[in-house]
Write an enzyme that holds these catalytic residues in place. Structure first.
Site, PDB file in Angstrom:
ATOM      1  N   CYS A  80       0.843  -1.201   0.000  1.00  0.00           N
ATOM      2  CA  CYS A  80       0.000   0.000   0.000  1.00  0.00           C
ATOM      3  C   CYS A  80       0.883   1.257   0.000  1.00  0.00           C
ATOM      4  CB  CYS A  80      -0.980  -0.031   1.166  1.00  0.00           C
ATOM      5  SG  CYS A  80      -2.284   1.188   1.028  1.00  0.00           S
ATOM      6  N   HIS A 182      -4.075  -5.196   0.066  1.00  0.00           N
ATOM      7  CA  HIS A 182      -3.569  -5.646   1.362  1.00  0.00           C
ATOM      8  C   HIS A 182      -3.564  -7.171   1.421  1.00  0.00           C
ATOM      9  CE1 HIS A 182      -3.164  -1.826   3.499  1.00  0.00           C
ATOM     10  NE2 HIS A 182      -4.086  -1.423   2.649  1.00  0.00           N
ATOM     11  N   GLU A 184      -2.275  -9.019   3.561  1.00  0.00           N
ATOM     12  CA  GLU A 184      -2.498  -9.446   4.952  1.00  0.00           C
ATOM     13  C   GLU A 184      -3.965  -9.464   5.318  1.00  0.00           C
ATOM     14  OE1 GLU A 184      -1.446  -6.554   3.975  1.00  0.00           O
ATOM     15  OE2 GLU A 184      -2.128  -4.915   5.276  1.00  0.00           O
TER      16      GLU A 184
END
Lengths: 201, 249
Positions: A80, A182, A184
């Protein structure tokens, strides 16, 4: 050992949780020795370009990272804002110089009638095969951003997404990867993406 | 194409998962951690987790850590966020976005400064509104204090200050499962250019379609329907897709 760079910009907690879930040895740190000892480096980040780059530079982390990533050739992943900072310059919060590791510019999404930020799950389109995109079952990932990195060289773009316009979402140059979504937070596909990064040597 | 999100919203009081009606009569409905695990295993789009006690008791770091360790989906944390340090703490714990409500009414600068420091994308302005004398008024302190703001004016104000998203709850409809307050949702969605998450009142599948198509919500949140019926976020998203709305299956 994977070091997640702590430069005061971030959702470091969620990146750490995901890597630990994959069984990796992870440390969130801004310590010079930790960065030197690491096998892989991750620059996460939510926040604005101007604050991000000044935190990296003022803390001296930018120099250490340059040493380890550009000269030491350590696998590096910017997530990001961590990807956006790779650019030569960024437009968010006034024009600021970036790290300049991937030549290009970080610009605002021309979203047209769509609302900004671009928040939510969106498809990615793979432009160029790369080990980092191996075995990914679904091409839907989680995004939350208003800016993106546009590299000068098209060959740096591995995947794009579309929201008002088409823009790069996975970039690569040598040992450096950047990702706008993202991983994650993108459930199975995201964890697979991180697993692929951990395999890079 | 960007998918329309379906977001379970979990509220905690006295360390139990609770469900209220019109922001009162909080009923203990079980363990929050098992709810979090269920939603994570169901691969939900996103989750909102609010600790209703945090405003008076302070933020419980251990509680939020326990939650975020179980969440590999986007997570909005909120309750008792009063300062930039609080925002930073929540982001470090594992929040992707931080929901700010009462303290923004008291000190609107928390929105502007939070957006500047951490980026608009992680600043969620939570707005609780109810219809008073034909006008949608904003309430703070968990629906207890009426403010001078109208919902539309406050939404524009937080947008201008840099909020990245609005989490809009109708106090009148909350917990009733009789449908969203479409007029409220539409008036706020049309007034701002940032995404609006509609919350409060979802009880059946068509309620979600209406919030999106009539209310023009960017995302739909719900709580009771997941606790009191067999409905899962996936059932809702399948229905959205059948009705021509992009969703992540």
């Amino acid at each position: 050992m994977i070091v997640i760079i702590d430069y005061g910009m971030g959702n470091t907690g969620s990146v750490k949780n995901a890597l630990e879930f994959l069984g990796a040895d992870v440390l969130v740190s801004n310590n010079r020795d930790d960065v030197k000892m690491s096998s892989h480096l991750i620059l996460p980040g939510v926040g604005s370009f101007g604050d991000g780059i000044s935190n990296l530079k003022e803390s001296g982390l930018a120099n250490i990272l340059e040493e380890e990533v550009l000269r030491g050739r350590k696998p590096f992943l910017g997530i990001c804002l961590g990807m956006q900072l790779l650019a030569d310059e960024g437009d968010e919060g006034g024009v600021n110089k970036g790290l300049g590791w991937i030549h290009g510019r970080t610009v605002k999404i021309r979203a047209g009638i769509n609302k900004l930020p671009h928040i939510g799950w969106n498809n990615i389109k793979v432009k160029s095969d790369n080990k980092i995109l191996d075995n990914i079952a679904s091409n839907v990932f989680y995004f939350v951003h208003s800016y993106y990195l546009q590299p000068d060289a098209e060959k740096c773009v591995l995947a794009t997404s579309e929201y008002g316009e088409e823009f790069p979402v996975v970039v690569n140059k040598d040992n450096i990867w950047g990702v706008q979504f993202h991983p994650e937070k993108s459930q199975k596909s995201g964890l697979q993406f991180l697993k692929n990064f951990l395999k890079q040597r | 194409m960007l998918k329309t999100r379906v977001i379970p919203c979990l509220t905690i009081k006295d360390l139990r998962l609770v469900k209220s009606v019109n922001f009162s009569e909080h009923r203990n409905i079980g363990s929050y951690i098992s709810a979090v695990r269920v939603f994570n295993s169901r691969d939900v789009d996103e989750m909102i987790f609010l600790d209703l006690d945090a405003r008076k008791d302070g933020i419980k770091k251990w509680l939020l850590e326990e939650i975020s360790k179980e969440c590999f989906m986007p997570l909005t944390l909120g309750g008792g966020v009063k300062s930039l340090d609080d925002i930073n703490l929540l982001l470090r714990i594992g929040a992707d976005k931080v929901s700010i409500n009462t303290s923004a009414i008291e000190t609107p600068d928390i929105i502007s400064e939070g957006a500047k420091k951490f980026g608009s994308q992680c600043v969620v302005s939570s707005i609780d509104a109810r219809l008073i004398g034909g006008k949608y008024k904003v309430f703070s302190a968990g629906g207890k204090s009426e403010t001078s703001w109208s919902a539309v004016d406050w939404a524009k104000e937080v947008e201008q200050r840099g909020a990245g998203e609005i989490f809009l709850t109708s106090i009148d409809k909350e917990g009733l499962m009789e449908g969203y307050d479409l007029e409220l949702v539409k008036s706020v969605s049309d007034a701002v250019n940032i995404p609006v998450i509609a919350c409060g009142g979802a009880g059946k599948l068509d309620d979600f379609i209406l919030a999106i198509k009539i209310g023009r919500a960017s995302a739909v949140a719900a709580a009771s329907i997941f606790q009191y019926t067999q409905m899962t976020p996936r059932n809702i998203k399948e229905y959205l897709v059948e009705n021509g709305i992009e969703a992540r299956l």
